[in-house]
Design a protein around this motif. Structure first.
Motif, short mmCIF file in Angstrom:
data_model
loop_
_atom_site.label_atom_id
_atom_site.label_comp_id
_atom_site.label_asym_id
_atom_site.label_seq_id
_atom_site.Cartn_x
_atom_site.Cartn_y
_atom_site.Cartn_z
N PRO A 200 4.17 3.06 -9.66
CA PRO A 200 3.93 1.85 -8.85
C PRO A 200 2.93 2.06 -7.72
O PRO A 200 3.28 2.10 -6.54
N ILE A 201 1.67 2.17 -8.08
CA ILE A 201 0.60 2.28 -7.09
C ILE A 201 0.23 0.86 -6.67
O ILE A 201 -0.46 0.14 -7.40
N GLU A 202 0.71 0.44 -5.52
CA GLU A 202 0.57 -0.95 -5.11
C GLU A 202 -0.86 -1.26 -4.68
O GLU A 202 -1.45 -0.54 -3.87
N THR A 203 -1.38 -2.35 -5.22
CA THR A 203 -2.73 -2.78 -4.86
C THR A 203 -2.84 -3.09 -3.37
O THR A 203 -3.86 -2.79 -2.74
N GLU A 204 -1.78 -3.67 -2.79
CA GLU A 204 -1.82 -4.00 -1.37
C GLU A 204 -2.03 -2.74 -0.53
O GLU A 204 -2.78 -2.75 0.45
N MET A 205 -1.37 -1.64 -0.90
CA MET A 205 -1.51 -0.40 -0.16
C MET A 205 -2.95 0.14 -0.29
O MET A 205 -3.54 0.60 0.70
N LEU A 206 -3.51 0.06 -1.47
CA LEU A 206 -4.89 0.52 -1.66
C LEU A 206 -5.86 -0.31 -0.84
O LEU A 206 -6.83 0.21 -0.27
N MET A 207 -5.60 -1.61 -0.75
CA MET A 207 -6.46 -2.48 0.04
C MET A 207 -6.39 -2.11 1.52
O MET A 207 -7.41 -2.07 2.22
N ARG A 208 -5.19 -1.85 2.01
CA ARG A 208 -5.03 -1.52 3.43
C ARG A 208 -5.76 -0.23 3.79
O ARG A 208 -6.26 -0.09 4.90
N ARG A 209 -5.81 0.70 2.88
CA ARG A 209 -6.37 2.02 3.16
C ARG A 209 -7.85 2.13 2.75
O ARG A 209 -8.43 3.20 2.85
N ALA A 210 -8.45 1.04 2.29
CA ALA A 210 -9.79 1.09 1.71
C ALA A 210 -10.84 1.52 2.73
O ALA A 210 -10.66 1.41 3.94
N GLN A 211 -11.94 2.02 2.20
CA GLN A 211 -13.09 2.39 3.00
C GLN A 211 -14.33 1.74 2.40
O GLN A 211 -14.28 1.16 1.31
N SER A 212 -15.45 1.83 3.11
CA SER A 212 -16.71 1.31 2.60
C SER A 212 -17.67 2.46 2.32
O SER A 212 -17.69 3.45 3.06
N VAL A 213 -18.44 2.33 1.25
CA VAL A 213 -19.48 3.30 0.93
C VAL A 213 -20.77 2.53 0.69
O VAL A 213 -20.74 1.38 0.24
#
Length: 389
Positions: A200-213
């Motif tokens: 269960p890799i939650e998309t919401e968690m990935l969004m919160r931790r995202a970075q820009s490249v």
């Protein structure tokens, strides 16, 4: 043993095999070490075909650009690399266009794999081979994202009923979209791992931790480095590590300073610890990925890992291993589960969770959608009984 004095590497075995050269390229090895190779002994057509299958042409070109290759071989490698660079630039421009369109529509989206991972892992868009784009959105934003991508020329490959759409978005959530004019492929994801894999890799968690490249001069949002390593390990295991470039990108992220211990802590939260250890162990063995002693000890302490690593290595380096081999992949992932309860969940979801293949096999009205849980094991039994026969 022939040791290159500048790199300290025994290069004699590399002179005899195309695979050896490809592995050194995947390890981002010092290009100067190829001076010690007996270049004329390499089977160049086989090496280039193997590199193309593993999406490794850009990294191979980086490794061999100044090597004493035969003129014909160098011309072929340059031409192949030029085509990869042109495709990378074209897809990067398309990624920026689609990302801007989604942002304008108020749909948060992350780019992962593709151009974003090229910059994230290698710092260079031209060093990664890819043929499509992957975008990640929140499950609730899928309908709006599909509308935005349709306006940009992309049409879904699947034609789903309302009940199928609701189930697919909740469980799988990976929509293949083809551009109506160019045939270009974009995959829109509601999650990075299907619920069938019980991670269960939650998309919401990935969004919160995202970075820009920076992709082609414009910022694009993508996964945090630790999340990118976790997702790479899960994705690689799903396909039994059939692409060497996936491993090269994983190792490059680790060389860039991503903390494997922090990744493992996150992996334990989503029941993907052994799967992650597998990816780290394979990257260490084949492409010299750096691991801290504590993580190396964890790998050595897991008695189930050596067999999995051996199988993944055979799969990756077998010239004839292009097919998915669904059953073998499922068995592989079953053995990579963290514990018995996790294996039971995995088997249950795979055995009774309907998929688009089931919906094509038996077209039921939405009112009878629950019957697919019964029909799926029947279809699987018939399918594999025919293959066995």
């Amino acid at each position: 043993m022939a040791i290159d004095e500048r790199t300290g590497i025994d290069v004699a075995p590399l002179a005899l095999t195309a695979r050896g050269v490809l592995l050194r390229a995947a390890a981002l090895a010092d290009p100067r070490e190829v001076d010690a190779l007996a270049a004329t002994e390499i089977d160049w057509p086989r090496l280039f075909d193997l590199a193309a299958r593993h999406r490794m042409i850009p990294l191979l070109y980086r490794y061999l650009a100044d090597a004493p290759l035969p003129a014909e071989a160098m011309a072929e490698l340059r031409a192949r690399n030029r085509a990869e660079v042109h495709r990378a630039l074209s897809l990067a421009a398309e990624l920026r266009r689609l990302s801007a369109a989604l942002e304008d529509a108020g749909v948060p989206a992350l780019a992962y794999k593709g151009p974003a991972l090229a910059v994230q892992a290698y710092g260079d868009l031209a060093l990664r081979g890819f043929i499509d784009l992957d975008l990640l959105v929140l499950p609730g934003d899928v309908p709006r994202a599909l509308e935005v991508l349709a306006a940009a020329g992309y049409e879904p490959a699947l034609d789903l009923t309302p009940a199928q759409e609701r189930y697919f978005r909740r469980v799988d959530g990976d929509y293949q979209l083809l551009h109506r004019d160019t045939g270009r492929l974009v995959e829109l994801h509601a999650r990075v791992s299907s619920e069938r894999f019980c991670m269960p890799i939650e998309t919401e968690m990935l969004m919160r931790r995202a970075q820009s490249v920076p992709v082609g001069g414009a910022p694009v949002r993508t996964l945090a480095d630790e999340d990118a390593v976790l997702v790479a390990c899960v994705h690689g295991a799903k396909h039994r590590w059939k692409r060497l470039e996936w491993l090269a990108a994983l190792a490059a992220l680790l060389r860039g300073g991503t903390d494997p211990a922090a990744v493992l802590a996150r992996a334990a939260e989503v029941r993907a610890r052994r799967t992650t250890l597998l990816g780290l162990a394979l990257a260490r063995r084949l492409v010299d990925a750096p691991l801290p002693p504590a993580v190396a000890r964890e790998i050595e302490a897991d008695a189930h890992l050596p067999e999995l690593v051996d199988e993944a290595e055979r799969r990756m380096l077998d010239d004839g291993a292009e097919g998915e081999e669904t059953v073998a992949n499922l068995r592989f992932n079953l053995r990579a589960r963290d514990d018995a309860a996790d294996r039971a969940r995995y088997v249950g979801r795979w055995l009774f969770g309907p998929s688009p293949e089931d919906w094509r096999w038996a077209r039921l009205p939405d009112a009878l959608f629950p019957l697919y849980r019964v029909l799926r094991p029947v279809r699987l039994l018939l399918r594999h009984a025919r293959r066995g026969g």
